[in-house]
Design a protein around this motif. Structure first.
Motif, PDB file in Angstrom:
ATOM      1  N   SER A 168       0.816  -1.214   0.000  1.00 56.65           N
ATOM      2  CA  SER A 168       0.000   0.000   0.000  1.00 56.65           C
ATOM      3  C   SER A 168       0.849   1.262   0.000  1.00 56.65           C
ATOM      4  CB  SER A 168      -0.919   0.002   1.229  1.00 56.65           C
ATOM      5  OG  SER A 168      -0.168  -0.104   2.425  1.00 56.65           O
ATOM      6  N   SER A 171      -0.547   4.001  -2.511  1.00 51.71           N
ATOM      7  CA  SER A 171      -1.755   4.657  -2.001  1.00 51.71           C
ATOM      8  C   SER A 171      -1.439   5.557  -0.820  1.00 51.71           C
ATOM      9  CB  SER A 171      -2.786   3.594  -1.586  1.00 51.71           C
ATOM     10  OG  SER A 171      -3.209   2.835  -2.701  1.00 51.71           O
ATOM     11  N   LEU A 172      -0.559   5.090   0.072  1.00 53.49           N
ATOM     12  CA  LEU A 172      -0.199   5.901   1.235  1.00 53.49           C
ATOM     13  C   LEU A 172       0.541   7.164   0.803  1.00 53.49           C
ATOM     14  CD1 LEU A 172      -0.117   6.180   4.290  1.00 53.49           C
ATOM     15  CD2 LEU A 172       2.010   4.843   4.293  1.00 53.49           C
ATOM     16  N   CYS A 175      -1.942   9.588  -0.725  1.00 52.31           N
ATOM     17  CA  CYS A 175      -2.768  10.196   0.326  1.00 52.31           C
ATOM     18  C   CYS A 175      -1.996  11.313   1.037  1.00 52.31           C
ATOM     19  CB  CYS A 175      -3.198   9.118   1.314  1.00 52.31           C
ATOM     20  SG  CYS A 175      -4.198   9.724   2.698  1.00 52.31           S
ATOM     21  N   LEU A 179      -2.962  15.302   1.027  1.00 53.31           N
ATOM     22  CA  LEU A 179      -3.192  16.006   2.289  1.00 53.31           C
ATOM     23  C   LEU A 179      -2.237  17.189   2.444  1.00 53.31           C
ATOM     24  CD1 LEU A 179      -3.801  13.073   4.813  1.00 53.31           C
ATOM     25  CD2 LEU A 179      -5.486  14.686   3.904  1.00 53.31           C
ATOM     26  N   CYS A 302      -8.814  18.624  -2.409  1.00 49.47           N
ATOM     27  CA  CYS A 302      -7.613  17.810  -2.184  1.00 49.47           C
ATOM     28  C   CYS A 302      -7.782  16.893  -0.972  1.00 49.47           C
ATOM     29  CB  CYS A 302      -6.393  18.704  -2.008  1.00 49.47           C
ATOM     30  SG  CYS A 302      -5.832  19.513  -3.517  1.00 49.47           S
ATOM     31  N   ALA A 306      -7.855  12.834  -1.101  1.00 48.58           N
ATOM     32  CA  ALA A 306      -6.943  12.010  -0.299  1.00 48.58           C
ATOM     33  C   ALA A 306      -7.686  10.903   0.429  1.00 48.58           C
ATOM     34  CB  ALA A 306      -6.192  12.883   0.703  1.00 48.58           C
ATOM     35  N   GLY A 307      -8.990  11.059   0.589  1.00 52.00           N
ATOM     36  CA  GLY A 307      -9.754  10.042   1.297  1.00 52.00           C
ATOM     37  C   GLY A 307      -9.821   8.716   0.570  1.00 52.00           C
ATOM     38  N   TYR A 308      -9.798   8.737  -0.785  1.00 49.54           N
ATOM     39  CA  TYR A 308      -9.925   7.470  -1.520  1.00 49.54           C
ATOM     40  C   TYR A 308      -8.680   6.597  -1.378  1.00 49.54           C
ATOM     41  CZ  TYR A 308     -11.092   4.169  -5.191  1.00 49.54           C
ATOM     42  OH  TYR A 308     -11.357   3.018  -5.886  1.00 49.54           O
ATOM     43  N   PRO A 309      -7.456   7.099  -1.658  1.00 50.15           N
ATOM     44  CA  PRO A 309      -6.294   6.247  -1.373  1.00 50.15           C
ATOM     45  C   PRO A 309      -6.160   5.930   0.111  1.00 50.15           C
ATOM     46  CG  PRO A 309      -5.595   8.463  -1.986  1.00 50.15           C
ATOM     47  CD  PRO A 309      -7.057   8.371  -2.283  1.00 50.15           C
ATOM     48  N   GLY A 310      -6.609   6.848   0.974  1.00 47.50           N
ATOM     49  CA  GLY A 310      -6.603   6.532   2.399  1.00 47.50           C
ATOM     50  C   GLY A 310      -7.526   5.370   2.720  1.00 47.50           C
ATOM     51  N   LYS A 312      -8.203   2.929   0.681  1.00 46.62           N
ATOM     52  CA  LYS A 312      -7.526   1.715   0.222  1.00 46.62           C
ATOM     53  C   LYS A 312      -6.518   1.226   1.252  1.00 46.62           C
ATOM     54  CE  LYS A 312      -7.885   2.231  -4.795  1.00 46.62           C
ATOM     55  NZ  LYS A 312      -7.115   2.281  -6.062  1.00 46.62           N
TER      56      LYS A 312
END
Length: 511
Positions: A168, A171-172, A175, A179, A302, A306-310, A312
């Motif tokens: 991950s 994704s991290l 995110c 942010l 923004c 960032a919530g979507y990869p967060g 994941k």
């Protein structure tokens, strides 16, 4: 090949790679000669030669790659690194899937006893044509592993972007970047609002205005437009001034450029040493100052993105105890919650970027939206829960409808005589024997009866990476025995429970 005592993997396009290596060497020589003897550091031949040299180095890395396996273990060799690993230190061999542009790249990943993972440079498959060679080499490697080592699993794990074993880090990182962008944009909200208010409140300069304060007042300068360049697409539009007075040119919007004509006499308004306005007889162009609302919307967007990869990362953390090749639930429910949040947060950010707490209306707006967001995320958390086959069987609905056909979305993953070429998309139960159909009804047109007397349910499990990307994440897989041939049946958990019960009931003769 499964009985081979040694397996050697080399690049399939070895000749083409060495040809490109030679071409890169020639390109490097051309670039060196041009720079050394002609002094042409900025030259088309230098650029072409250096580009060919870079490509040649990359091809050299691929051409020198070699993987071999024997009774002692695995041996991986590349241009810059070599390593070997005995079979008893290898826990498993897996297929690691990467996704390029319109292609699916398969490589072999080695899992060590201590949990570390290493990816072999070969074998590798990037198309359907080289898939048989990849499968044959992988089968030979697994046979050697079984003969000289102790594999932890009998099946072949396939790790894809949907499975729990995929990292991950991407994704991290995305995110964190989003942010950081949201925080940076939020810092500019008061600055943008202050600049916009200063522009609105600026007054014309007078003779009494001190020189040190003339940057904060408005100064008008006459000018004549020499010519106009209207950009197309994303190109910038320019207004050129005669005699380069008071400046050579000024970038304006496309609509602003179309409003002027060559030869127009205009007045330029200067504020803070920049031209902010062009006033003509029939048209006025003003520079757009983004307000606090515009910047606040960017910051909120923004943060929401960032919530979507967060989500994941959260789902991978939630499924950390699953086997690496099991498919995780989709993060789309969290995307829906984020979209629902955007419906109230973005308008609030635009209209009240700095005064949310100054009015009972905005406080109620924010409180109501926050409660709605909390409910949406609670729903998303429940929708993405990991359902085991045991839980699905215990809570699965039966919905018996004697005498009526019921069409359930399900598909056999192998081609059989009752599912030729994988044509079936539904299974029909109720009004007759179970059958496979290529449609959702009504009627049993083109239905092919399922030979329930040949089928036996061996196991029900969650979706794995080896089941393919066409199987929805939330479905389960029933492993069946079709007269000695393994067959997989995929369906939603409740529907799969009903189908397997119906297959067992139909296969059992009535007393």
């Amino acid at each position: 090949m499964n009985d081979a005592r040694e397996v050697i993997c080399r690049p399939l396009q070895n000749r083409a790679l060495w040809f490109l290596v030679g071409l890169g060497a020639a390109g490097a020589g051309v670039a060196t000669v041009r720079m050394a003897y002609w002094g042409a550091f900025v030259d088309v031949w230098v650029f072409v030669g250096l580009t060919a040299a870079v490509v040649g180095v990359a091809c050299l890395h691929g051409a020198t790659a070699r993987v071999s396996a024997d009774a002692r273990g695995l041996h991986n060799r590349t241009l810059l690194r070599r390593w070997s690993m005995p079979w008893h230190n290898i826990a498993d061999l897996r297929v690691y899937m990467q996704y390029g542009r319109n292609q699916e790249i398969r490589r072999v990943s080695v899992v060590l006893r201590d949990g570390r993972k290493r990816r072999l440079s070969l074998p590798m498959s990037g198309s359907v044509d080289d898939r048989p060679d990849f499968d044959a080499k992988l089968d030979a490697l697994r046979a050697l592993h079984r003969r000289h080592g102790a594999p932890e699993s009998s099946h072949l794990p396939v790790i894809s972007y949907r499975t729990a074993g995929r990292g991950s880090a991407v994704s991290l990182g995305l995110c964190v970047l989003l942010l950081a962008g949201a925080g940076l944009a939020a810092l500019f909200v008061p600055i943008a609002e202050s600049e916009k208010q200063a522009w609105r409140s600026a007054t014309p300069c007078t003779a009494r205005t001190p020189a040190a304060e003339r940057g904060e007042c408005l100064t008008t300068v006459p000018a004549v437009i020499e010519r106009i360049e209207v950009g197309s697409g994303k190109q910038r539009s320019w207004v050129y001034f005669a005699d380069d007075e008071p400046l050579d040119r000024l970038s304006v919007s496309r609509e602003g450029a179309r409003g002027f004509q060559p030869g127009d006499s205009v007045e330029l308004t200067v504020w803070r040493r920049e031209v902010r306005e062009i006033t003509g007889e029939h048209h006025v162009w003003r520079e757009h100052f983004p307000g606090a609302g515009d910047i606040a919307v960017v910051a909120a967007a923004c943060a929401l993105a960032a919530g979507y990869p967060g989500a994941k990362v959260l789902l991978r953390r939630r499924g950390r105890r699953l086997p690496d090749d099991e498919v995780l639930p989709s993060a789309l429910p969290f995307a829906g919650a984020l979209v629902g949040t955007a419906l109230w947060l973005l308008p609030l950010s635009f209209l009240h970027p700095m005064t949310v707490l100054d009015s009972p209306v905005t406080v109620a707006w924010a409180a109501t939206g926050s409660l709605a967001t909390l409910g949406l995320f609670a729903w998303a958390w429940r929708a993405t829960r990991i359902r085991t086959p045991e839980t699905a069987a215990a809570t699965g609905a039966t919905r018996e409808s004697p005498g009526e056909d019921v069409f359930l979305a399900a598909r056999f993953l192998e081609s059989t005589d009752y599912n030729p070429n994988g044509f079936g998309t539904h299974i029909v139960l109720g009004g007759g024997p179970p059958a496979v159909t290529p449609h959702s009804g009504p009627g049993r047109f083109a239905a092919k009866p399922i030979p329930v007397e040949r089928l036996a349910v061996k196991d029900v499990r969650r979706v794995r990476g080896s089941d393919g990307d066409a199987v929805p994440r939330g479905w389960h897989i029933a492993e069946l025995d079709d007269a000695g041939t393994p067959v997989r049946l995929a369906a939603a958990p409740a529907d799969l429970t009903r189908i397997t019960r119906e297959l067992d009931r139909s296969a059992t003769p009535e007393p």
